[in-house]
Write a protein that holds these residues in place. Structure first.
Motif, PDB file in Angstrom:
ATOM      1  N   SER A 166       9.727   9.429  -2.569  1.00  9.65           N
ATOM      2  CA  SER A 166       9.273   8.512  -3.603  1.00  9.65           C
ATOM      3  C   SER A 166       8.569   7.311  -2.971  1.00  9.65           C
ATOM      4  O   SER A 166       8.641   7.095  -1.753  1.00  9.65           O
ATOM      5  CB  SER A 166      10.465   8.031  -4.440  1.00  9.65           C
ATOM      6  OG  SER A 166      11.371   7.292  -3.628  1.00  9.65           O
ATOM      7  N   GLN A 167       7.919   6.529  -3.813  1.00  8.83           N
ATOM      8  CA  GLN A 167       7.223   5.344  -3.327  1.00  8.83           C
ATOM      9  C   GLN A 167       8.203   4.344  -2.732  1.00  8.83           C
ATOM     10  O   GLN A 167       7.901   3.697  -1.721  1.00  8.83           O
ATOM     11  CB  GLN A 167       6.451   4.694  -4.481  1.00  8.83           C
ATOM     12  CG  GLN A 167       5.586   3.508  -4.067  1.00  8.83           C
ATOM     13  CD  GLN A 167       4.431   3.920  -3.185  1.00  8.83           C
ATOM     14  OE1 GLN A 167       3.983   5.058  -3.248  1.00  8.83           O
ATOM     15  NE2 GLN A 167       3.953   3.002  -2.354  1.00  8.83           N
ATOM     16  N   GLU A 168       9.376   4.224  -3.341  1.00 11.97           N
ATOM     17  CA  GLU A 168      10.378   3.295  -2.819  1.00 11.97           C
ATOM     18  C   GLU A 168      10.873   3.732  -1.443  1.00 11.97           C
ATOM     19  O   GLU A 168      11.066   2.909  -0.536  1.00 11.97           O
ATOM     20  CB  GLU A 168      11.564   3.194  -3.789  1.00 11.97           C
ATOM     21  CG  GLU A 168      11.243   2.520  -5.110  1.00 11.97           C
ATOM     22  CD  GLU A 168      10.484   3.420  -6.068  1.00 11.97           C
ATOM     23  OE1 GLU A 168      10.383   4.643  -5.758  1.00 11.97           O
ATOM     24  OE2 GLU A 168       9.983   2.923  -7.085  1.00 11.97           O
ATOM     25  N   GLU A 169      11.074   5.035  -1.252  1.00 12.21           N
ATOM     26  CA  GLU A 169      11.516   5.540   0.051  1.00 12.21           C
ATOM     27  C   GLU A 169      10.440   5.347   1.110  1.00 12.21           C
ATOM     28  O   GLU A 169      10.745   5.008   2.269  1.00 12.21           O
ATOM     29  CB  GLU A 169      11.890   7.021  -0.077  1.00 12.21           C
ATOM     30  CG  GLU A 169      13.135   7.282  -0.905  1.00 12.21           C
ATOM     31  CD  GLU A 169      13.373   8.753  -1.131  1.00 12.21           C
ATOM     32  OE1 GLU A 169      14.549   9.161  -1.216  1.00 12.21           O
ATOM     33  OE2 GLU A 169      12.376   9.509  -1.221  1.00 12.21           O
TER      34      GLU A 169
ATOM     35  N   ASP B  16       5.072  -2.734   7.356  1.00 14.15           N
ATOM     36  CA  ASP B  16       4.777  -3.486   6.137  1.00 14.15           C
ATOM     37  C   ASP B  16       4.164  -4.845   6.433  1.00 14.15           C
ATOM     38  O   ASP B  16       3.668  -5.514   5.527  1.00 14.15           O
ATOM     39  CB  ASP B  16       6.053  -3.669   5.316  1.00 14.15           C
ATOM     40  CG  ASP B  16       7.133  -4.429   6.101  1.00 14.15           C
ATOM     41  OD1 ASP B  16       7.196  -4.245   7.337  1.00 14.15           O
ATOM     42  OD2 ASP B  16       7.905  -5.186   5.471  1.00 14.15           O
TER      43      ASP B  16
ATOM     44  N   LYS C 174       9.030  -0.542   6.072  1.00 15.18           N
ATOM     45  CA  LYS C 174       9.749  -1.753   6.433  1.00 15.18           C
ATOM     46  C   LYS C 174      10.626  -1.515   7.656  1.00 15.18           C
ATOM     47  O   LYS C 174      10.742  -2.389   8.535  1.00 15.18           O
ATOM     48  CB  LYS C 174      10.606  -2.216   5.254  1.00 15.18           C
ATOM     49  CG  LYS C 174      11.293  -3.551   5.485  1.00 15.18           C
ATOM     50  CD  LYS C 174      12.015  -4.017   4.235  1.00 15.18           C
ATOM     51  CE  LYS C 174      12.655  -5.386   4.466  1.00 15.18           C
ATOM     52  NZ  LYS C 174      13.374  -5.863   3.252  1.00 15.18           N
TER      53      LYS C 174
ATOM     54  N   GLU D 199       8.138   2.941   1.136  1.00 14.99           N
ATOM     55  CA  GLU D 199       8.097   1.518   1.458  1.00 14.99           C
ATOM     56  C   GLU D 199       9.277   1.121   2.342  1.00 14.99           C
ATOM     57  O   GLU D 199       9.147   0.278   3.243  1.00 14.99           O
ATOM     58  CB  GLU D 199       8.099   0.685   0.181  1.00 14.99           C
ATOM     59  CG  GLU D 199       6.838   0.825  -0.660  1.00 14.99           C
ATOM     60  CD  GLU D 199       5.595   0.385   0.097  1.00 14.99           C
ATOM     61  OE1 GLU D 199       5.697  -0.531   0.936  1.00 14.99           O
ATOM     62  OE2 GLU D 199       4.520   0.959  -0.151  1.00 14.99           O
ATOM     63  N   ALA D 200      10.438   1.743   2.102  1.00 17.37           N
ATOM     64  CA  ALA D 200      11.602   1.455   2.944  1.00 17.37           C
ATOM     65  C   ALA D 200      11.363   1.918   4.379  1.00 17.37           C
ATOM     66  O   ALA D 200      11.754   1.236   5.335  1.00 17.37           O
ATOM     67  CB  ALA D 200      12.835   2.138   2.363  1.00 17.37           C
TER      68      ALA D 200
END
Length: 377
Positions: A92-95, A106, A101, A97-98
């Motif tokens: 997913s997009q959240e994974e 990022d 980071k 981005e994690a």
């Protein structure tokens, strides 16, 4: 403090400086006179200047290297997401981005650069990196290998330097005698043969020549001689025959033509004619005077030769399965492993700059006419 006390203190300090400090400084200056005379020499001044130029040179190289590596629109996380998607796994997009980071992707490019170059220059003692590796130079983390970048570089650095040094010795060891012979036997059969072989070596792509030699080696001996045999010194030299012929011959043509042209120019100069008229042996004229002067362009190009050996034989090293830095750099660029790619390029840049310094020092010994202080004396 009244005026008289202040005046006494001023007189005391002035007298102390005049009677104690100044004589001491004069004695120190006199003791350092041999050192000052040493650093007045042209060659020493030049070496010091070049060493001081190392810092801004490497700094500019690091900037260009890091920002060029950032040019592709995709980063390491994007490559990994595409790889997982081909295997049927999706993030997913959240994974994503994690992950960015976690890897520090990022941050803006300039912040990543400052963290990267700052860690290489100095890492504090109280940092987790120093406690883990006991080193003040943090080359960051290789995404593809999952370990410290310097550990990946160090695994192949020694072999890369050894292979590059041997190939460079082979190039000069073969090219210089051929060039001297071709210049002293101009338009002879040997001159034409050496020129033909040199041009053939430069014209055939390295990886094609590597395939041809591997095929002939397998046909004649039953062994393709792929990779390097590290079981002993002589097996290692035997396994280096094909790399010598493939990578070494690509640079021999340029050296032969350059030295030959310089030698022919020097042989016809006035000082050589005068030396012959005085009865100086031809061998002495050729080797002591003409060859020494003809070596200037070759020695000055030593840095370029080192650069091509370090990074220009990547495809050949992959074909011959030689585990050196070239294929590793290509892999780091393909996987967007920016810290590993930057570390390899910086290591090669440091070695090339050192090689250029050695070539300039050698020029000063070869040709006394070269002055580095801005004028003759």
């Amino acid at each position: 403090m009244d005026d008289k006390t202040f005046e006494r203190w001023v007189k005391f300090i002035c007298r102390f400086i005049k009677e104690e400090v100044l004589p001491f400084l004069k004695s120190v200056w006199k003791v350092l006179e041999p050192v000052r005379e040493f650093f007045k020499k042209d060659l020493v001044q030049y070496i010091v200047k070049r060493l001081l130029m190392f810092i801004p040179t490497l700094f500019l190289i690091s900037i260009l290297t890091f920002f060029v590596i950032q040019l592709p629109e995709t980063d390491y996380v994007d490559r990994e997401i595409s790889k997982l998607a081909m295997e049927g796994e999706f993030l997913s997009q959240e994974e994503a981005e994690a992950l960015r980071k976690e890897y520090g992707l990022d941050l803006p490019v300039w912040q990543r650069y400052l963290k990267w170059i700052g860690g290489i220059i100095w890492t504090p003692t109280d940092s987790s990196y120093y406690r883990l590796y006991e080193s003040h130079h943090d080359w960051k983390y290789s995404f593809a290998y999952g370990k410290n970048v310097w550990d990946v570089i160090d695994d192949r650095l020694g072999l890369t330097i050894l292979v590059s040094a041997l190939i460079m010795i082979f190039q000069y060891g073969v090219s210089l005698p051929i060039a001297v012979y071709a210049s002293t036997h101009q338009y002879s059969v040997g001159d034409y043969i050496s020129s033909f072989i040199g041009f053939v070596g430069a014209a055939i792509p390295n990886f094609i020549l590597a395939f041809m030699l591997m095929y002939w080696s397998y046909k004649w001996t039953g062994n393709a001689n792929v990779g390097l045999d590290m079981s002993g010194f002589f097996p290692f030299l035997k396994s280096m025959i094909i790399p010598f012929l493939v990578i070494g011959t690509s640079g021999t043509c340029g050296i032969i033509r350059s030295v030959r042209a310089q030698m022919l120019d020097e042989v016809g100069r006035q000082y050589t004619l005068t030396a012959r008229a005085k009865g100086v042996p031809e061998r002495t004229i050729v080797m002591k005077y003409c060859f020494r002067a003809a070596m200037n362009p070759t020695v000055s190009g030593l840095g370029g030769v080192l650069s091509s050996l370090f990074s220009g034989s990547t495809v050949t090293a992959m074909v011959l399965m030689i585990d050196i830095q070239g294929p590793e750099l290509l892999k780091a660029l393909q996987t967007a492993d920016l810290y590993l790619a930057g570390g390899i390029v910086m290591t090669q840049a440091i070695l090339v700059v050192i090689g250029i310094l050695f070539s300039d020092i050698a020029l000063a010994f070869l040709d006394p006419r070269i002055r580095y202080s801005g004028g003759g004396r």
